[in-house]
Design a protein around this motif. Structure first.
Motif, PDB file in Angstrom:
ATOM      1  N   ASN A 100       2.807  -3.119  29.893  1.00  0.00           N
ATOM      2  CA  ASN A 100       3.784  -2.038  29.984  1.00  0.00           C
ATOM      3  C   ASN A 100       3.652  -1.329  31.338  1.00  0.00           C
ATOM      4  OD1 ASN A 100       5.828  -0.342  29.145  1.00  0.00           O
ATOM      5  ND2 ASN A 100       4.464   1.056  28.066  1.00  0.00           N
ATOM      6  N   ASP A 101       4.722  -0.680  31.784  1.00  0.00           N
ATOM      7  CA  ASP A 101       4.651   0.150  32.984  1.00  0.00           C
ATOM      8  C   ASP A 101       5.543   1.374  32.804  1.00  0.00           C
ATOM      9  OD1 ASP A 101       7.390  -0.389  34.391  1.00  0.00           O
ATOM     10  OD2 ASP A 101       6.609  -2.391  34.006  1.00  0.00           O
ATOM     11  N   ILE A 102       5.167   2.438  33.496  1.00  0.00           N
ATOM     12  CA  ILE A 102       5.896   3.718  33.449  1.00  0.00           C
ATOM     13  C   ILE A 102       6.168   4.151  34.877  1.00  0.00           C
ATOM     14  CG2 ILE A 102       5.824   6.133  32.725  1.00  0.00           C
ATOM     15  CD1 ILE A 102       3.841   5.348  30.552  1.00  0.00           C
ATOM     16  N   LYS A 103       7.398   4.536  35.166  1.00  0.00           N
ATOM     17  CA  LYS A 103       7.716   5.051  36.494  1.00  0.00           C
ATOM     18  C   LYS A 103       7.950   6.553  36.416  1.00  0.00           C
ATOM     19  CE  LYS A 103      12.723   4.069  36.325  1.00  0.00           C
ATOM     20  NZ  LYS A 103      13.822   3.360  36.998  1.00  0.00           N
ATOM     21  N   LEU A 104       7.518   7.236  37.453  1.00  0.00           N
ATOM     22  CA  LEU A 104       7.675   8.681  37.535  1.00  0.00           C
ATOM     23  C   LEU A 104       8.229   9.041  38.907  1.00  0.00           C
ATOM     24  CD1 LEU A 104       4.573   8.044  36.162  1.00  0.00           C
ATOM     25  CD2 LEU A 104       4.941  10.410  35.489  1.00  0.00           C
ATOM     26  N   ILE A 105       9.266   9.862  38.919  1.00  0.00           N
ATOM     27  CA  ILE A 105       9.865  10.360  40.150  1.00  0.00           C
ATOM     28  C   ILE A 105       9.905  11.883  40.050  1.00  0.00           C
ATOM     29  CG2 ILE A 105      11.896  10.353  41.644  1.00  0.00           C
ATOM     30  CD1 ILE A 105      12.672   7.686  40.307  1.00  0.00           C
ATOM     31  N   GLY A 106       9.446  12.549  41.062  1.00  0.00           N
ATOM     32  CA  GLY A 106       9.430  14.008  40.963  1.00  0.00           C
ATOM     33  C   GLY A 106       9.317  14.679  42.306  1.00  0.00           C
ATOM     34  N   GLY A 107       9.526  15.972  42.292  1.00  0.00           N
ATOM     35  CA  GLY A 107       9.394  16.751  43.511  1.00  0.00           C
ATOM     36  C   GLY A 107       9.609  18.220  43.235  1.00  0.00           C
ATOM     37  N   TRP A 108       9.293  19.025  44.217  1.00  0.00           N
ATOM     38  CA  TRP A 108       9.520  20.467  44.115  1.00  0.00           C
ATOM     39  C   TRP A 108       9.714  21.054  45.500  1.00  0.00           C
ATOM     40  CZ3 TRP A 108       5.707  22.519  46.984  1.00  0.00           C
ATOM     41  CH2 TRP A 108       4.439  21.898  46.970  1.00  0.00           C
ATOM     42  N   VAL A 109      10.372  22.179  45.527  1.00  0.00           N
ATOM     43  CA  VAL A 109      10.553  22.916  46.771  1.00  0.00           C
ATOM     44  C   VAL A 109      10.352  24.401  46.459  1.00  0.00           C
ATOM     45  CG1 VAL A 109      13.067  23.018  46.448  1.00  0.00           C
ATOM     46  CG2 VAL A 109      12.084  23.389  48.729  1.00  0.00           C
ATOM     47  N   VAL A 110       9.526  25.061  47.262  1.00  0.00           N
ATOM     48  CA  VAL A 110       9.290  26.497  47.085  1.00  0.00           C
ATOM     49  C   VAL A 110       9.411  27.192  48.431  1.00  0.00           C
ATOM     50  CG1 VAL A 110       7.777  26.217  45.084  1.00  0.00           C
ATOM     51  CG2 VAL A 110       6.787  26.272  47.385  1.00  0.00           C
ATOM     52  N   SER A 111       9.684  28.459  48.377  1.00  0.00           N
ATOM     53  CA  SER A 111       9.758  29.259  49.595  1.00  0.00           C
ATOM     54  C   SER A 111       8.367  29.441  50.175  1.00  0.00           C
ATOM     55  CB  SER A 111      10.378  30.614  49.282  1.00  0.00           C
ATOM     56  OG  SER A 111       9.541  31.340  48.383  1.00  0.00           O
ATOM     57  N   GLN A 112       8.319  29.699  51.467  1.00  0.00           N
ATOM     58  CA  GLN A 112       7.060  30.125  52.059  1.00  0.00           C
ATOM     59  C   GLN A 112       6.680  31.486  51.464  1.00  0.00           C
ATOM     60  OE1 GLN A 112       4.945  28.671  53.907  1.00  0.00           O
ATOM     61  NE2 GLN A 112       5.956  27.090  55.131  1.00  0.00           N
ATOM     62  N   PRO A 113       5.392  31.804  51.426  1.00  0.00           N
ATOM     63  CA  PRO A 113       4.973  33.080  50.817  1.00  0.00           C
ATOM     64  C   PRO A 113       5.647  34.297  51.446  1.00  0.00           C
ATOM     65  CG  PRO A 113       3.077  31.667  51.197  1.00  0.00           C
ATOM     66  CD  PRO A 113       4.234  31.012  51.871  1.00  0.00           C
ATOM     67  N   ILE A 114       6.120  35.191  50.586  1.00  0.00           N
ATOM     68  CA  ILE A 114       6.675  36.466  51.009  1.00  0.00           C
ATOM     69  C   ILE A 114       5.602  37.522  50.759  1.00  0.00           C
ATOM     70  CG2 ILE A 114       8.490  38.166  50.623  1.00  0.00           C
ATOM     71  CD1 ILE A 114      10.245  35.827  49.635  1.00  0.00           C
ATOM     72  N   ASN A 115       5.171  38.194  51.826  1.00  0.00           N
ATOM     73  CA  ASN A 115       4.027  39.095  51.735  1.00  0.00           C
ATOM     74  C   ASN A 115       4.457  40.549  51.612  1.00  0.00           C
ATOM     75  OD1 ASN A 115       1.823  37.090  52.236  1.00  0.00           O
ATOM     76  ND2 ASN A 115       2.927  36.859  54.166  1.00  0.00           N
ATOM     77  N   VAL A 116       3.822  41.221  50.663  1.00  0.00           N
ATOM     78  CA  VAL A 116       3.989  42.660  50.491  1.00  0.00           C
ATOM     79  C   VAL A 116       2.593  43.252  50.297  1.00  0.00           C
ATOM     80  CG1 VAL A 116       5.067  44.505  49.174  1.00  0.00           C
ATOM     81  CG2 VAL A 116       6.229  42.292  49.387  1.00  0.00           C
ATOM     82  N   ARG A 117       2.023  43.760  51.384  1.00  0.00           N
ATOM     83  CA  ARG A 117       0.644  44.269  51.379  1.00  0.00           C
ATOM     84  C   ARG A 117      -0.324  43.189  50.911  1.00  0.00           C
ATOM     85  NH1 ARG A 117       1.003  50.660  49.496  1.00  0.00           N
ATOM     86  NH2 ARG A 117       2.489  51.294  51.144  1.00  0.00           N
ATOM     87  N   ASN A 118      -1.048  43.457  49.810  1.00  0.00           N
ATOM     88  CA  ASN A 118      -2.028  42.490  49.312  1.00  0.00           C
ATOM     89  C   ASN A 118      -1.430  41.481  48.337  1.00  0.00           C
ATOM     90  OD1 ASN A 118      -3.994  43.837  50.771  1.00  0.00           O
ATOM     91  ND2 ASN A 118      -4.580  45.133  49.054  1.00  0.00           N
ATOM     92  N   PHE A 119      -0.120  41.476  48.232  1.00  0.00           N
ATOM     93  CA  PHE A 119       0.565  40.635  47.246  1.00  0.00           C
ATOM     94  C   PHE A 119       1.511  39.682  47.972  1.00  0.00           C
ATOM     95  CE2 PHE A 119       4.358  39.974  44.583  1.00  0.00           C
ATOM     96  CZ  PHE A 119       3.779  39.442  43.435  1.00  0.00           C
ATOM     97  N   ASN A 120       1.553  38.415  47.541  1.00  0.00           N
ATOM     98  CA  ASN A 120       2.569  37.507  48.048  1.00  0.00           C
ATOM     99  C   ASN A 120       3.071  36.627  46.916  1.00  0.00           C
ATOM    100  OD1 ASN A 120       1.371  34.665  48.113  1.00  0.00           O
ATOM    101  ND2 ASN A 120      -0.175  35.753  49.307  1.00  0.00           N
ATOM    102  N   PHE A 121       4.299  36.173  47.039  1.00  0.00           N
ATOM    103  CA  PHE A 121       4.880  35.345  45.994  1.00  0.00           C
ATOM    104  C   PHE A 121       5.788  34.286  46.601  1.00  0.00           C
ATOM    105  CE2 PHE A 121       7.816  38.834  46.618  1.00  0.00           C
ATOM    106  CZ  PHE A 121       9.068  38.220  46.608  1.00  0.00           C
ATOM    107  N   GLN A 122       6.012  33.222  45.795  1.00  0.00           N
ATOM    108  CA  GLN A 122       6.886  32.118  46.170  1.00  0.00           C
ATOM    109  C   GLN A 122       7.749  31.765  44.958  1.00  0.00           C
ATOM    110  OE1 GLN A 122       3.032  30.085  47.487  1.00  0.00           O
ATOM    111  NE2 GLN A 122       4.567  28.937  48.634  1.00  0.00           N
ATOM    112  N   ALA A 123       8.950  31.293  45.228  1.00  0.00           N
ATOM    113  CA  ALA A 123       9.853  30.865  44.157  1.00  0.00           C
ATOM    114  C   ALA A 123      10.501  29.563  44.574  1.00  0.00           C
ATOM    115  CB  ALA A 123      10.910  31.932  43.878  1.00  0.00           C
ATOM    116  N   GLY A 124      10.853  28.734  43.566  1.00  0.00           N
ATOM    117  CA  GLY A 124      11.457  27.461  43.907  1.00  0.00           C
ATOM    118  C   GLY A 124      11.954  26.699  42.700  1.00  0.00           C
ATOM    119  N   TYR A 125      12.125  25.390  42.913  1.00  0.00           N
ATOM    120  CA  TYR A 125      12.723  24.504  41.905  1.00  0.00           C
ATOM    121  C   TYR A 125      11.913  23.221  41.835  1.00  0.00           C
ATOM    122  CZ  TYR A 125      15.862  20.789  40.268  1.00  0.00           C
ATOM    123  OH  TYR A 125      16.388  19.688  39.623  1.00  0.00           O
ATOM    124  N   GLY A 126      11.755  22.691  40.592  1.00  0.00           N
ATOM    125  CA  GLY A 126      11.047  21.441  40.400  1.00  0.00           C
ATOM    126  C   GLY A 126      11.862  20.447  39.587  1.00  0.00           C
TER     127      GLY A 126
END
Length: 505
Positions: free
Chosen positions: A351-377
């Protein structure tokens, strides 16, 4: 590869100083009998302006940080002075400052063709290439113009970083020793020395892991790895893992030895070991993968591996392995980070299984000691054969491993980091399925107490993965991490807790 932050501060100051020197030396020479008023009148008479006046006008714009105007006046008159060393040299700097790196490189090359033996020009060009991340070209220039007896500390330090990024720790240390010989006690090498010590320190890492899922399958696992970077050709690590499963009470162990070999913009990872399932025979595991840096923004990874399979209750009761061939692409710019890949899995049963995938996220957005990223997978997986078997009552289970049929997942991604103090880092990752579908098997009864797959129907399911991490730095040598993961898939729900200890000698 290129942690330029501290080194760049030094090099940019030197670069700006040289630019100012070039500009102001021209100002002093060319402006002795020229008033600013008459010079600016010449700004609008491009067909009559002299090279002296052109350099003076551009320099006046630079002193007021009007770099776009300085570039514009040079460009308007460039055709008349295209064979001038000073005009090409100055034009290259202005293009670089205004972020037109490609054209800046063209003008640097033109200036060098006019004055091929100009050492200061070649050094300036090397600075430009270094800032651009064109390491191979910088290395080639410096090998030609900087010898072992050089006292040019700026370029000795650049060579030290180039050697370090290429994995050549020995020669990086030689450059550090030479700089310290010239300027005893200088701290200019402090950052490079710290990075070398960080890379070459022997380290020991241990993880304690507990997982439970809805099959139900639970396990305790211990992981231990010991490694040290010796050279770019010898970076050995040995890893040992043990698993204790329930409710089947099975035991399994994994021993693996790995090494990384570094070439210019290429890393080769090799591994080999043994998987021992105490209820069955042992088998070899291992693989090879190559990571090639195409340019500073793009890298590819290609490889082959053979690994243990421990995902289902049945798979823990005997020796089950799979082979994988894979390819991955990573790309980033100042806005986004992208990862995509293809994976083909092969099993002993054909048997064999194929997997195709990917994701894209924003570069970190910094607010003082906090940073976040958002994207799609996105993830798609499909098995050639569906190994779903039924008991006498018609209840089905995947045996001996999970086999998705046309499973497709679209998900929203969110990553957040928070540093309340220098020693503590908190991280959260959320991968939430927006739309998740799969072809689900249904049963038919072919004989009394005998059921088989009768076909498939489309089914939506919930997919989510939530991960929380706490990292605490006790010292430069000792760090602790705690990770909790919750995952809900088509096949199961699982909870995983991992406590990691990392010590460097």
């Amino acid at each position: 590869m290129m942690n330029l932050l501290k080194a760049d501060t030094v090099f940019k100051l030197l670069k700006n100083s040289i630019l100012c020197f070039l500009m102001f030396s021209n100002t002093i020479f060319f402006s002795q009998n020229k008033s600013i008023e008459s010079t600016y009148k010449a700004d609008n008479l491009s067909t009559e302006i002299s090279e002296k006046d052109l350099l003076k006008i551009a320099n006046d714009y630079v002193t007021t940080k009007e770099y776009v105007k300085a570039e514009l006046i040079i460009s308007k008159n460039y055709s008349r002075f295209s064979e001038s060393l000073n005009i090409n040299w100055l034009y290259a700097h202005l293009l670089s400052i205004n972020n037109n790196k490609k054209e800046a490189e063209v003008k640097f090359k033109k200036a060098i063709s006019i004055s091929p033996n100009n050492l200061n020009l070649e050094k300036d060009y090397a600075r430009f290439l270094y800032e651009m991340g064109k390491i191979k070209q910088v290395y080639s220039i410096l090998e030609r113009i900087i010898d072992k007896d050089s006292k040019d500390v700026e370029f000795l330090l650049i060579q030290g970083y180039l050697n370090f990024w290429n994995g050549d720790v020995k020669n990086a240390k030689i450059k550090i020793d030479r700089i310290q010989e010239i300027y005893p006690g200088t701290e200019i090498t402090k950052d490079l020395e710290a990075q070398i010590n960080e890379l070459t320190a022997a380290n020991i890492r241990t993880n304690f892991e507990y997982q439970s899922d809805s099959q139900p399958l639970n396990y305790f696992a211990n992981h231990l790895s010991v490694g040290q970077y010796i050279s770019k050709y010898f970076n050995p690590k040995i890893s040992i893992s043990t698993y204790r499963f329930s409710p089947a009470k099975e035991l399994a162990s994994i021993v693996k030895l790995s090494n990384q070999i570094r070439f210019y913009k290429l890393k080769v990872n090799l591994s080999g070991g043994v998987y021992i399932n105490l209820s069955d025979k042992s088998d070899w595991i291992g693989g090879i993968n190559l990571i090639k840096e195409i340019n500073k923004n793009v890298s590819v990874r290609l490889g082959y591996s053979k690994n243990e399979v421990l995902g289902t209750i049945v798979s823990t009761t005997f020796n089950l392995t799979r082979q994988e061939a894979f390819g991955e692409l990573d790309y980033f710019n100042k806005w986004i980070i992208f990862h995509g890949g293809y994976n083909q899995q092969f099993y002993k049963d054909g048997n064999d299984i194929k997997l195709i995938g990917g994701w894209v996220v924003s570069q970190p957005i910094n607010v003082r000691n906090f940073n976040f990223q958002a994207g799609y997978g996105y993830n798609f997986s499909d098995s050639k054969n569906i190994l779903f078997v039924y008991d006498n009552s018609g209840t089905g289970v995947y045996n001996p491993y999970f086999t998705p049929k046309q499973q497709e997942i679209h998900s929203a991604l969110f990553i957040a980091n928070y540093n309340p103090t220098k020693k503590i880092n908190l991280q959260a990752k959320i991968n939430y399925g927006i739309q998740s579908t799969v072809r689900n098997p249904y049963s038919i009864q072919v004989a009394p107490n005998n059921f088989e797959i009768g076909g498939f129907y489309d089914e939506e399911f919930k997919y989510s993965e939530i991960e929380g991490t706490i990292n605490y730095v006790f010292s430069n040598s000792f760090r602790v991490s705690a990770i909790y993961t919750y995952q809900e898939t088509f096949f199961y729900k699982r909870n995983n807790i991992n406590i990691g200890l990392n010590y460097k000698f």
